[in-house]
Design a protein around this motif. Structure first.
Motif, PDB file in Angstrom:
ATOM      1  N   PRO A  31      -3.254   6.469  -2.005  1.00 35.09           N
ATOM      2  CA  PRO A  31      -2.569   5.190  -2.217  1.00 35.09           C
ATOM      3  C   PRO A  31      -1.721   5.268  -3.478  1.00 35.09           C
TER       4      PRO A  31
ATOM      5  N   VAL B  44      -0.764   1.592  -7.512  1.00 32.84           N
ATOM      6  CA  VAL B  44      -1.860   0.637  -7.678  1.00 32.84           C
ATOM      7  C   VAL B  44      -1.689  -0.094  -8.994  1.00 32.84           C
TER       8      VAL B  44
ATOM      9  N   HIS C 187       1.577   0.074 -12.724  1.00 35.84           N
ATOM     10  CA  HIS C 187       1.789   0.669 -11.411  1.00 35.84           C
ATOM     11  C   HIS C 187       2.591   1.955 -11.432  1.00 35.84           C
TER      12      HIS C 187
ATOM     13  N   ILE D  25      -7.277  -7.245  -8.478  1.00 34.90           N
ATOM     14  CA  ILE D  25      -6.551  -6.182  -7.782  1.00 34.90           C
ATOM     15  C   ILE D  25      -5.324  -6.850  -7.164  1.00 34.90           C
TER      16      ILE D  25
ATOM     17  N   LEU E 226      -2.235  -7.173  -4.811  1.00 36.15           N
ATOM     18  CA  LEU E 226      -1.691  -6.679  -3.561  1.00 36.15           C
ATOM     19  C   LEU E 226      -0.297  -7.260  -3.336  1.00 36.15           C
ATOM     20  N   LYS E 227       0.655  -6.378  -2.997  1.00 34.45           N
ATOM     21  CA  LYS E 227       2.011  -6.825  -2.737  1.00 34.45           C
ATOM     22  C   LYS E 227       2.597  -5.955  -1.640  1.00 34.45           C
ATOM     23  N   GLU E 228       2.963  -6.609  -0.548  1.00 40.06           N
ATOM     24  CA  GLU E 228       3.574  -5.895   0.583  1.00 40.06           C
ATOM     25  C   GLU E 228       2.706  -4.727   1.027  1.00 40.06           C
ATOM     26  N   GLU E 229       1.408  -5.010   1.203  1.00 42.71           N
ATOM     27  CA  GLU E 229       0.423  -4.030   1.682  1.00 42.71           C
ATOM     28  C   GLU E 229       0.249  -2.864   0.716  1.00 42.71           C
ATOM     29  N   ARG E 230       0.598  -3.074  -0.555  1.00 42.60           N
ATOM     30  CA  ARG E 230       0.396  -2.020  -1.565  1.00 42.60           C
ATOM     31  C   ARG E 230      -0.397  -2.626  -2.703  1.00 42.60           C
TER      32      ARG E 230
END
Length: 291
Positions: free
Chosen positions: A1, A4, A37, A285, A287-291
């Motif tokens: 991934p 993050v 990130h 955590i 999360l933005k646009e499935e990331r």
């Protein structure tokens, strides 16, 4: 991934670059920085043995990895402390699969760390004490099965079926790849039939299917003390891998205390460029646009 982003309870704001200083706390480097990130490929929350193992493998593969831990030392359940000249393990009294073919031994070998720690084999593994009988859990699998059949002769056939299933589960778990891709998932049910059959089963369900003697069921369920739940709630896959792991791959104690395992994994992780951040709690955590 990739990409993050996490926010830490001790940090305010964010930055595109790490800042602050590096300190030594015992044998570990502590990084005072704000992870964002564009610095790390992966952030692992928790420096227990699972987190450290994942982080070390990812770092070995060339990823930039941060491990965030709320305690001041790594290890989770595998930590130790000293008092009045004695070393006490917080939760773990023995480890399984520390030989080369086992999960722990294989992991340490793959990371080049097997010479950094010494494991002491145990036999018997432990003694289970019930109100009306006691049973020494020997470290040799065949001897263990023979004794079960000798002490419970009317259950011999059921014992064979129970441990045939547990062996099947254990064997399939050991040959599962660390990484699954679409190709390796094809035919999963055919490759791992025991796993598929028992994926939602409890230990009680397996034992009730083949055994009648309650004492025998209690004896086989002895490892449930490690999960904190009853056999009726314990995953048969979890319990099977644990019990067969002890019996086939051996039971061990880490020389110097179980903290040694966490320290060795931490060193291997840091030597590959990984960062450990202690005394930090993760707040969120993102999360933005499935990331």
């Amino acid at each position: 991934p990739m990409g993050v982003a996490i926010s830490l309870s001790c940090c305010e704001g964010s930055s595109s670059k790490p800042h602050g200083r590096v300190e030594m706390n015992g044998r570990h480097r502590i990084f005072h920085l704000v992870p964002t990130h564009d610095i790390y490929d992966v952030v692992v929350i928790g420096a227990g043995i699972a987190g450290l193992s994942c982080a070390a493998v990812l770092a070995k593969e060339g990823m930039k990895v941060l491990v965030v831990e709320q305690h001041r030392r790594p290890g989770g359940y595998c930590t130790s402390f000293r008092r009045n000249g004695f070393t006490f393990d917080v939760a773990i009294n023995s480890l399984s699969s520390c030989n080369r073919s086992g999960w722990i031994g294989g992991l340490l070998h793959s990371l080049g760390l097997e010479q950094e720690i010494e494991f002491i084999p145990l036999n018997p593994i432990k003694e289970l004490i019930f109100p009306d009988f006691r049973f020494s859990l020997c470290a040799r699998y065949k001897e263990y099965l023979l004794r079960l059949k000798r002490d419970f002769p009317s259950e011999a056939e059921g014992i064979e079926k129970v441990f045939g299933a547990l062996e099947g589960i254990f064997s399939e778990l050991k040959r599962m790849p660390l990484l699954f891709d679409p190709e390796s998932l094809k035919g999963f049910g055919e490759k791992y039939p025991y796993f598929m059959e028992y994926r939602s089963a409890t230990l009680t369900q397996l034992l009730d299917e083949h055994l009648r003697d309650q004492r025998l069921k209690g004896l086989i369920s002895g490892q449930c003390m490690y999960t904190g739940v009853s056999p009726a709630r314990a995953s048969v896959i979890c319990m099977g891998s644990m019990l067969i792991g002890y019996l086939q791959d051996g039971s061990y104690q880490a020389k110097g205390g179980v903290q040694r395992l966490a320290d060795v994994l931490s060193k291997g992780f840091e030597d590959r460029g990984g960062h450990l951040l202690f005394s930090r709690r993760v707040k969120e955590i993102v999360l933005k646009e499935e990331r």
